[in-house]
Structure formats: C-alpha cells, structure tokens
Design an enzyme around this catalytic site. Sequence first.
Site: not given
Ligand SMILES: *Cc1c(COP(=O)(O)O)cnc(C)c1O
Length: 400
Positions: A140, A225, A254
Amino acid sequence: MNTQEFIQIEEQYGAHNYHPLDVVIEKAEGVWVYDVEGNRYLDCLSAYSAVNQGHVHPKILAALVEQAQKVTLTSRAFRNDQLPLLYKELSEITGYEMSLPMNSGAEAVETALKLARKWAYTVKGVARHQAEIITATGNFHGRTISIVSFSTEPAYRDDFGPFTPGFVTVPYGDAAAIEAAITPNTAAVMLEPIQGEGGVIIPPAGYLKRVAEICKKNNVLFIADEIQTGLCRTGKLFASHHEDVRPDMIVVGKALSGGFYPISAVLADTKILGIFKPGEHGSTFGGNPLAAAVARAALRVLVDEKLAERATELGNYFMEQLSEIPSKHVKEVRGRGLLIGVELNKDSGGARRFCEALQHKGILAKETHDYVIRFAPPLVIDKETIDWALPIVREVLQMS
Ligand SMILES: *Cc1c(COP(=O)(O)O)cnc(C)c1O
C-alpha cells in the site's frame, strides 16, 4: 444534532469511498476521542499512525497557532523562515543530507518514484523512459493512478486503468524474487518495512538487510515507504533500523504532521535528492511555513518524549498480553512496537464485527484486510490505559 443525523447528511452529500465505523467524533485529547453523544473511546488507530504524538498535543498546537498568526503560505516562489529549519532538523534527526516536502503520503511516494526514474536516466545511464521499479505484492503506497498501477488489491485498482507502465511486482518477503526481477533497467526497489494496510505483515528476519545488499550490488536504489512504520511507531525512528538498514530514500508522512496539518517528505542524500532542478517537481502547498512549523514541533515531541522507547516498552507489553488472551477466533498476534495486528481465523466472521463490538465498549480499532484487527494507539499511551483496554479486548475476542 445526534450521531444518526450526522451520518445521514454524510451519506447523502459525500462520496462513499470509505466504510467508517458509525461514530461521530467531535473532540480528542491524547489517546482519547469523544463522540457527539459524549461517549469516550480509546483510539487504537491513531489516524493510521498520523497521531503518534497523541491527539491535539499542546506543544504542536502552540506551534500551529503561533505560526498561523504570522504567515501560512508563501508558495515556493518565495522563501520562508520555517522550511530551512525543518530541512536542517529533519537531517539532524534522520541522518539524511536532504529532504523534499510534499503534502500527502501518496504525493511523497510519487516524488520518490520520479526521483528514482530521473536518477536512473541521469546517473545510472538507463535508456530514457525504460526505467523499471520493483514493488511487492500486498503493498500500500497510496491512491494515485501510478501508485494503484502496481497495487495487487483488486478494490484499489480494478476500475482505474489504463495503468502506468514501468513497475514490476514480486512476492513480499522474498529477497531472491527481487534479485531475479532486477534487469539493467531497474532503477529502484520500493517496499514497506512492515506492510501496515496489507494486514501488519512482518517480513522474514533478514529480508530488509538482504534487499539492501542486493540493491547495492546491482546499483539499484532502495526506497523504504515508512509513511506508516516510521517516526517511532515500531519502536525505532524508522522500522528499517530494526535490521540496521539505511535505505537510499525514505518516504515519510502521517506522523510528520502530528495529526495537525498534512505534510510528507522524501529523505535522501545529496547525491540522489540533489539531482532535481528547478521546474522539475513541485507543489503549491509543499513546504509551506505552517506545515513546516507543525512538522518541526511534531519531530521535537517524538524526540523529547522518547516515543520510540515508549513504543517498544508498551508495545511489547500490549502484544504479550494480547497473545495470552484465549480465543477460538485468534489465529495470530503479531507486531513491532505499537503496530500490532490480531489476525482472526477465516470462520470468525471477519474483523469488522469485532471492531464494532470494541466500539460499543469504548475502543476504536479498524479492521484491515477483512481478518486483521490493528491495534496502533498513539505512542503517548500508558500502561494503566492498556490495562483498562485489555479486559475489554478479551471480552470481545471471546464472543461467540
Ligand atoms: C497511508 C500510507 C500512504 C499514503 O498516504 P496518504 O497520506 O494517505 O496519501 C502511503 N504508504 C503507506 C505505507 C501508508 O501507510
């Protein structure tokens, strides 16, 4: 207005791209949120780990208010007095020489992908527009068209083609599969150190280290990520540090916001991030002084309150106690720091009904991937609060 009235308005006038629990929150403090009926809940989601510092942290709030009264947006056409200090502090805390601020996580991922492609053409010598980026199943990384192009989740992807080419997907947790997928055109490998949305999936020990070695040997960038796993959630500043890995690029988002104001960033050394030239990438709001002031305060709280150590200590305790709950529904309890997943058996009826039962008893958690309940409270939680939650979780996991 009561809960049902808010929900009715939301369903009528808003797009239905989420399936939230039927709780309407009107205020929050620390680990607690309060709904419009006056009920109190323990937040075990932390807005997908965006509020690691706890809701409405007073120091981050003060930074937001102070900055909001001075200047909030300059665009990058002019400079502001907050962004340089954010750059410097991010570098001092993370050990990367440079950073590039964006707003959402998905935008920062897109930024990392663009950077990897440009690096492939201008540094590695890949023929133009031939670069490949390797990703993992169950990933994700956000919701843009390019990012969903390499998703393996049908709901994220199926109705949204045509897709962006240049991505290869291999099984998560399998370093040999990455090695086999590398070609002379490979620019980068992008992974989550733990897959949060994928269901709190922890790869086999040594995986990240092996992937980093493979990348190094093949002159391929390793992009981690850490939007969800980073900034102390798993008990270290970055989850990659559990295997002493230093990725070439780290994507954060985040919790960089402390939950107040969207900000994300790509971190890398100058030899990589230094290759962008004026005009090649940007964002009107990226690096604005309000976001920068908030992020500076959010980072300070992580360090000053030793939230990584807290995540380790309380995460170990919470996970140990959860593991000891006898329940016919539980298949596995796993996690690192305060990112914990309770995977339920296929005959349990799915995680949603357990999350709804928890909600009615004062705990907000969200199912991920149908069979996993994620427990990821703000890192400012204390042992007494965990001890308050445990009997409730036990009761819910033991329902028929
Ligand atoms: C939440 C998340 C994203 C996307 O972030 P947004 O601010 O919702 O665009 C990307 N990678 C990971 C691992 C995430 O948990």
